[in-house]
Design a protein around this motif. Sequence first.
Motif, PDB file in Angstrom:
ATOM      1  N   GLU A 279       6.989   3.474  -2.598  1.00  0.00           N
ATOM      2  CA  GLU A 279       5.725   4.108  -2.250  1.00  0.00           C
ATOM      3  C   GLU A 279       4.833   3.164  -1.444  1.00  0.00           C
ATOM      4  OE1 GLU A 279       5.322   7.042  -6.152  1.00  0.00           O
ATOM      5  OE2 GLU A 279       4.080   5.232  -6.025  1.00  0.00           O
ATOM      6  N   ILE A 280       4.088   3.753  -0.497  1.00  0.00           N
ATOM      7  CA  ILE A 280       3.165   3.002   0.356  1.00  0.00           C
ATOM      8  C   ILE A 280       1.779   3.628   0.236  1.00  0.00           C
ATOM      9  CG2 ILE A 280       2.544   2.526   2.759  1.00  0.00           C
ATOM     10  CD1 ILE A 280       5.445   2.149   3.388  1.00  0.00           C
ATOM     11  N   SER A 281       0.760   2.785   0.207  1.00  0.00           N
ATOM     12  CA  SER A 281      -0.622   3.248   0.119  1.00  0.00           C
ATOM     13  C   SER A 281      -1.525   2.229   0.795  1.00  0.00           C
ATOM     14  CB  SER A 281      -1.028   3.424  -1.351  1.00  0.00           C
ATOM     15  OG  SER A 281      -2.415   3.693  -1.475  1.00  0.00           O
ATOM     16  N   LEU A 282      -2.678   2.666   1.263  1.00  0.00           N
ATOM     17  CA  LEU A 282      -3.704   1.712   1.662  1.00  0.00           C
ATOM     18  C   LEU A 282      -4.246   1.052   0.397  1.00  0.00           C
ATOM     19  CD1 LEU A 282      -5.759   3.556   4.434  1.00  0.00           C
ATOM     20  CD2 LEU A 282      -3.887   1.931   4.700  1.00  0.00           C
TER      21      LEU A 282
ATOM     22  N   GLU B  94      -5.341   2.859  -3.704  1.00  0.00           N
ATOM     23  CA  GLU B  94      -4.747   2.553  -5.009  1.00  0.00           C
ATOM     24  C   GLU B  94      -3.708   3.595  -5.442  1.00  0.00           C
ATOM     25  OE1 GLU B  94      -8.118   2.124  -7.565  1.00  0.00           O
ATOM     26  OE2 GLU B  94      -8.512   0.065  -6.912  1.00  0.00           O
ATOM     27  N   PHE B  95      -2.879   4.021  -4.497  1.00  0.00           N
ATOM     28  CA  PHE B  95      -1.760   4.932  -4.779  1.00  0.00           C
ATOM     29  C   PHE B  95      -2.220   6.273  -5.357  1.00  0.00           C
ATOM     30  CE2 PHE B  95       0.122   0.704  -4.774  1.00  0.00           C
ATOM     31  CZ  PHE B  95       1.221   0.903  -3.937  1.00  0.00           C
ATOM     32  N   ALA B  96      -3.428   6.709  -4.969  1.00  0.00           N
ATOM     33  CA  ALA B  96      -3.896   8.020  -5.426  1.00  0.00           C
ATOM     34  C   ALA B  96      -3.016   9.133  -4.868  1.00  0.00           C
ATOM     35  CB  ALA B  96      -5.348   8.228  -5.014  1.00  0.00           C
ATOM     36  N   SER B  97      -2.631   9.007  -3.598  1.00  0.00           N
ATOM     37  CA  SER B  97      -1.705   9.956  -2.965  1.00  0.00           C
ATOM     38  C   SER B  97      -0.716   9.152  -2.123  1.00  0.00           C
ATOM     39  CB  SER B  97      -2.463  10.950  -2.091  1.00  0.00           C
ATOM     40  OG  SER B  97      -3.362  11.722  -2.856  1.00  0.00           O
TER      41      SER B  97
ATOM     42  N   PRO C  11      -3.111  -7.217  12.090  1.00  0.00           N
ATOM     43  CA  PRO C  11      -2.418  -6.360  11.124  1.00  0.00           C
ATOM     44  C   PRO C  11      -3.366  -5.811  10.058  1.00  0.00           C
ATOM     45  CG  PRO C  11      -1.182  -8.386  11.512  1.00  0.00           C
ATOM     46  CD  PRO C  11      -2.530  -8.570  12.143  1.00  0.00           C
ATOM     47  N   GLN C  12      -3.096  -4.587   9.622  1.00  0.00           N
ATOM     48  CA  GLN C  12      -3.822  -3.967   8.520  1.00  0.00           C
ATOM     49  C   GLN C  12      -2.921  -3.954   7.287  1.00  0.00           C
ATOM     50  OE1 GLN C  12      -6.058  -0.257   9.751  1.00  0.00           O
ATOM     51  NE2 GLN C  12      -4.901  -0.613  11.629  1.00  0.00           N
ATOM     52  N   ASP C  13      -3.493  -4.223   6.124  1.00  0.00           N
ATOM     53  CA  ASP C  13      -2.706  -4.319   4.893  1.00  0.00           C
ATOM     54  C   ASP C  13      -2.254  -2.955   4.389  1.00  0.00           C
ATOM     55  OD1 ASP C  13      -2.870  -7.048   4.822  1.00  0.00           O
ATOM     56  OD2 ASP C  13      -4.540  -7.112   3.396  1.00  0.00           O
ATOM     57  N   ILE C  14      -1.019  -2.907   3.899  1.00  0.00           N
ATOM     58  CA  ILE C  14      -0.539  -1.769   3.134  1.00  0.00           C
ATOM     59  C   ILE C  14      -0.020  -2.297   1.795  1.00  0.00           C
ATOM     60  CG2 ILE C  14       0.058  -0.294   5.090  1.00  0.00           C
ATOM     61  CD1 ILE C  14       2.987  -1.173   4.727  1.00  0.00           C
ATOM     62  N   SER C  15      -0.162  -1.474   0.760  1.00  0.00           N
ATOM     63  CA  SER C  15       0.372  -1.810  -0.554  1.00  0.00           C
ATOM     64  C   SER C  15       1.713  -1.106  -0.743  1.00  0.00           C
ATOM     65  CB  SER C  15      -0.601  -1.373  -1.658  1.00  0.00           C
ATOM     66  OG  SER C  15      -1.817  -2.058  -1.567  1.00  0.00           O
TER      67      SER C  15
ATOM     68  N   ILE D  96       3.035  -5.272  -3.951  1.00  0.00           N
ATOM     69  CA  ILE D  96       2.949  -6.325  -2.938  1.00  0.00           C
ATOM     70  C   ILE D  96       2.115  -5.816  -1.765  1.00  0.00           C
ATOM     71  CG2 ILE D  96       5.169  -7.324  -3.593  1.00  0.00           C
ATOM     72  CD1 ILE D  96       6.297  -6.076  -0.964  1.00  0.00           C
ATOM     73  N   THR D  97       1.592  -6.747  -0.983  1.00  0.00           N
ATOM     74  CA  THR D  97       0.781  -6.405   0.183  1.00  0.00           C
ATOM     75  C   THR D  97       1.433  -6.973   1.434  1.00  0.00           C
ATOM     76  OG1 THR D  97      -1.256  -6.402  -1.116  1.00  0.00           O
ATOM     77  CG2 THR D  97      -1.481  -6.608   1.261  1.00  0.00           C
ATOM     78  N   VAL D  98       1.606  -6.115   2.442  1.00  0.00           N
ATOM     79  CA  VAL D  98       2.193  -6.512   3.717  1.00  0.00           C
ATOM     80  C   VAL D  98       1.270  -6.038   4.830  1.00  0.00           C
ATOM     81  CG1 VAL D  98       4.148  -6.208   5.295  1.00  0.00           C
ATOM     82  CG2 VAL D  98       4.550  -6.412   2.827  1.00  0.00           C
ATOM     83  N   GLY D  99       1.043  -6.882   5.843  1.00  0.00           N
ATOM     84  CA  GLY D  99       0.246  -6.496   6.999  1.00  0.00           C
ATOM     85  C   GLY D  99       1.113  -5.836   8.056  1.00  0.00           C
TER      86      GLY D  99
END
Length: 354
Positions: A77-80, A84-87, A122-126, A146-149
């Motif tokens: 799963e990927i989220s901003l 916080e993984f709401a959707s 880069p913008q972070d994704i969780s 984890i966080t990746v840009g």
Amino acid sequence: MKNTFKLLFTAILISGLWSCEDEQELIFSNPPASFEIVTPLDGSVFLEPDRAGDIALTVTWNDADFGDAIIANYDVEISLPNAEFASPIVAGNTTNNFVTWTVEELNGAATLAGVEPFTDTPQDISIRVKAYLGTNQSEIVYSNVITVGVTTYTTETPLLYVVGNFLAAGGYGNDWTPSSAVPLASSGFGETDFEGYVFFNAASFEYKFLPTNVSFDGDYGDDGNFSGTLVQEGEVNCTGTGAGYYRVQADTDLLTYLITPTAWGIVGAATPGGWDNSTALTYNSTSKKWEGTVVMTAGGYKFRANNAWTVNLGGSTDSLTYNGPDLILDASGTYLVKLDLSNPRAYSYELIAQ
């Protein structure tokens, strides 16, 4: 009656034996307390459209141990981060303990998650992994996060929108309504040089530029000096006087804008005025096209604004470009000429024999 009883007893006995055999084959799961993503732990990925098929990122994790011989399902799963993984976006499903994305796949997932394209940094994704059993997703357990840009791109031509008080006939234009704003297009992916044509149907008018046709978030207006300089999310509207059909140019990187009134005609050896004088066309606010019936002879011709060569279009029927090559008419005759500038940077025309 005795035979019936014997048959019923036999059926119950067989059923009981079958149930006992099933119970002996049952495997009971033991949900793991947790499991961990192994790689990557951090880093940045720069996604570019010309490398769409290349490998962009591989995520690996320890097996979620539900017990011997039990195979877990995994959703990646990927989220901003602030969402916080709401959707969350499900960017991969597997029974392995890894997933690999191409540039195109990761770009699509990150874009759906809400990452803006063409940013300088880069913008972070969780990223997290969800483990579960069966199609009904029982015994759900999540990995660490984890966080990746990432930098993302879009294969759609970027648009900018003009909104204002310029009510126009034919429904083209609006009264400060973003959903009916007039689009401008950039010259290509990631470019910020927007242009298009707007019919300002008002003696004096005010307007702004919008990044989307959904809301005023991030709008661009004048810096207050009215000399062609933009400021984002400012209080001052851009202004103009004189109703007409304008070429509108704006650069959201340089923060500049320019509007130029235009009246279009057809010019060239194939036209009555030759290469020196344009034959005027008339703007039709219903069709949003410049139109006119013209007696033409075989030869070359182009379209130009304001009876001058500063702004002229040539090329081909469905792809007119500024300063493009001459268009060629093969057969003399009377033609209904239609020049369509309503689709930004996708200008076209028709010659319809009368």
